[in-house]
Structures are given as C-alpha cells and as structure tokens.
Design a protein around this motif. Sequence first.
Motif, PDB file in Angstrom:
ATOM      1  N   ARG A  89       0.847  -1.203   0.000  1.00  0.00           N
ATOM      2  CA  ARG A  89       0.000   0.000   0.000  1.00  0.00           C
ATOM      3  C   ARG A  89       0.883   1.254   0.000  1.00  0.00           C
ATOM      4  O   ARG A  89       0.630   2.187  -0.753  1.00  0.00           O
ATOM      5  N   SER A  90       1.921   1.250   0.818  1.00  0.00           N
ATOM      6  CA  SER A  90       2.831   2.386   0.903  1.00  0.00           C
ATOM      7  C   SER A  90       3.506   2.666  -0.450  1.00  0.00           C
ATOM      8  O   SER A  90       3.614   3.823  -0.864  1.00  0.00           O
ATOM      9  N   ILE A  91       3.950   1.607  -1.118  1.00  0.00           N
ATOM     10  CA  ILE A  91       4.667   1.773  -2.388  1.00  0.00           C
ATOM     11  C   ILE A  91       3.728   2.113  -3.540  1.00  0.00           C
ATOM     12  O   ILE A  91       3.941   3.099  -4.260  1.00  0.00           O
ATOM     13  N   PHE A  92       2.703   1.303  -3.732  1.00  0.00           N
ATOM     14  CA  PHE A  92       1.902   1.412  -4.955  1.00  0.00           C
ATOM     15  C   PHE A  92       0.744   2.399  -4.873  1.00  0.00           C
ATOM     16  O   PHE A  92       0.360   2.978  -5.885  1.00  0.00           O
ATOM     17  N   ALA A  93       0.187   2.618  -3.679  1.00  0.00           N
ATOM     18  CA  ALA A  93      -0.915   3.574  -3.553  1.00  0.00           C
ATOM     19  C   ALA A  93      -0.411   4.949  -3.115  1.00  0.00           C
ATOM     20  O   ALA A  93      -0.763   5.959  -3.710  1.00  0.00           O
ATOM     21  N   GLU A  94       0.426   4.973  -2.082  1.00  0.00           N
ATOM     22  CA  GLU A  94       0.872   6.262  -1.544  1.00  0.00           C
ATOM     23  C   GLU A  94       2.030   6.865  -2.332  1.00  0.00           C
ATOM     24  O   GLU A  94       1.946   7.992  -2.808  1.00  0.00           O
ATOM     25  N   GLU A  95       3.110   6.112  -2.509  1.00  0.00           N
ATOM     26  CA  GLU A  95       4.299   6.660  -3.174  1.00  0.00           C
ATOM     27  C   GLU A  95       4.101   6.821  -4.680  1.00  0.00           C
ATOM     28  O   GLU A  95       4.276   7.901  -5.232  1.00  0.00           O
ATOM     29  N   GLN A  96       3.753   5.734  -5.370  1.00  0.00           N
ATOM     30  CA  GLN A  96       3.645   5.789  -6.825  1.00  0.00           C
ATOM     31  C   GLN A  96       2.275   6.260  -7.309  1.00  0.00           C
ATOM     32  O   GLN A  96       2.125   6.591  -8.482  1.00  0.00           O
ATOM     33  N   GLN A  97       1.294   6.244  -6.450  1.00  0.00           N
ATOM     34  CA  GLN A  97      -0.073   6.661  -6.761  1.00  0.00           C
ATOM     35  C   GLN A  97      -0.648   5.932  -7.974  1.00  0.00           C
ATOM     36  O   GLN A  97      -1.358   6.515  -8.789  1.00  0.00           O
ATOM     37  N   PHE A 101      -2.658   3.398  -7.515  1.00  0.00           N
ATOM     38  CA  PHE A 101      -3.986   3.017  -7.048  1.00  0.00           C
ATOM     39  C   PHE A 101      -4.440   4.033  -6.002  1.00  0.00           C
ATOM     40  O   PHE A 101      -3.611   4.609  -5.304  1.00  0.00           O
ATOM     41  N   GLN A 102      -5.734   4.206  -5.877  1.00  0.00           N
ATOM     42  CA  GLN A 102      -6.264   5.114  -4.874  1.00  0.00           C
ATOM     43  C   GLN A 102      -6.574   4.338  -3.608  1.00  0.00           C
ATOM     44  O   GLN A 102      -7.327   3.364  -3.644  1.00  0.00           O
ATOM     45  N   GLY A 103      -5.979   4.728  -2.512  1.00  0.00           N
ATOM     46  CA  GLY A 103      -6.276   4.133  -1.215  1.00  0.00           C
ATOM     47  C   GLY A 103      -5.560   2.832  -0.934  1.00  0.00           C
ATOM     48  O   GLY A 103      -4.915   2.693   0.080  1.00  0.00           O
ATOM     49  N   ASP A 104      -5.655   1.873  -1.850  1.00  0.00           N
ATOM     50  CA  ASP A 104      -5.105   0.543  -1.609  1.00  0.00           C
ATOM     51  C   ASP A 104      -4.872  -0.154  -2.949  1.00  0.00           C
ATOM     52  O   ASP A 104      -5.505   0.179  -3.942  1.00  0.00           O
ATOM     53  N   ASP A 105      -3.984  -1.135  -2.958  1.00  0.00           N
ATOM     54  CA  ASP A 105      -3.707  -1.863  -4.197  1.00  0.00           C
ATOM     55  C   ASP A 105      -4.234  -3.300  -4.161  1.00  0.00           C
ATOM     56  O   ASP A 105      -3.990  -4.072  -5.076  1.00  0.00           O
ATOM     57  N   VAL A 106      -4.951  -3.672  -3.112  1.00  0.00           N
ATOM     58  CA  VAL A 106      -5.483  -5.034  -3.000  1.00  0.00           C
ATOM     59  C   VAL A 106      -6.503  -5.257  -4.106  1.00  0.00           C
ATOM     60  O   VAL A 106      -7.315  -4.388  -4.411  1.00  0.00           O
TER      61      VAL A 106
END
Length: 175
Positions: free
Chosen positions: A23-31, A33-38
Amino acid sequence: MKTYQFKLATHSQEIAAYFALRRSIFAEEQQLFQGDDVDEIDKIAYPIVAISQREGSAIATDINKVVGVVRIYEVEPGIWYGGRLGTHPDYRRGWQIGKGLIYKAVTTANTWGCKQFLATVQLQNVRFFQRLHWETMEEIVICDRPHHLMEADLNYYPPGTESRPVLPLQAREAS
C-alpha cells in the motif's frame, strides 16, 4: 552487515506487513492506485517477503522487518505471474532485495510446476530484469504507465524443494 531472508509470508504479522508495504509503495508513493492496491488476484496469490536480518546491528527495529514484497500466482496450470514487486524506500540502495525476491518468486513457482513465468514490469525496471535473464514479449500500458510484459528464463531459476502451502483466505485479507 545487512542480510535478508526471502520467504513465503505465512504468519499474520508478515502478511499484514506485506500488505502495508505494498500500500505504501503502490498507492501512496507511486499513486498507481487510490487508497489501496489489494485486488481479486490477492485471493489466489502467494505473498513473498524480504525480511531484514541485519547482523551486528544495535538497531533492533531493523531486525525481522519486512523490507520487500512480491506476489506470485498461477493463472492456468503451469502459467505463473509475479507482481507487486517493491522494496521499502530505506532499503533501495543496490538491487539485492529486488534480485532476491525475483529469484525466490520464480524458483518457488518453478518448484510448483511452472512452465512459463511472466510479469508486467515498469519501464524503468526493464533493464534490471533483462540482466536477470528475462525477455520482453510485448510493450503495454498499465495504469497509464509504460510497462513490458516479460518472461523469465526458467533455466536460470531452478526448482527448489519448498512444498506448496494452503494459505488461509482470512490471513490474506489481514490488510
């Protein structure tokens, strides 16, 4: 000296840390996904983690910390994918963690009957994968970003002996 263990995430703490780092890498840092990448793939995927095992460190928080992630999953008999490969920002010096995760992912799938191992790789990481015996099959766009669909040379990633576990669904949804 930093050393790392590359393993299937099987304990609830490892699985929770795996999803938190993704979540930190793909949603927050790289954006990406919104909120979560699950996604739905997580229901069939096996999470793999890199765990820091710093030798001789006085920094206890660095020991047994999940610092890298990847998932593997079988889409049809013998056809496997790897995805969501990422390393904690504080551990990105060099390629040791990424290389170890890729090796663990492909050798694990190869142990479990893999005939073809594929991944969609972000453009900036293509050369790294090529150095690890991967070949581009096609250039594609995912989440509005350029990627390559790549295939691993299974001869470079020999099967091991690890048996295929049955992971409880509730553990995967620990995020």
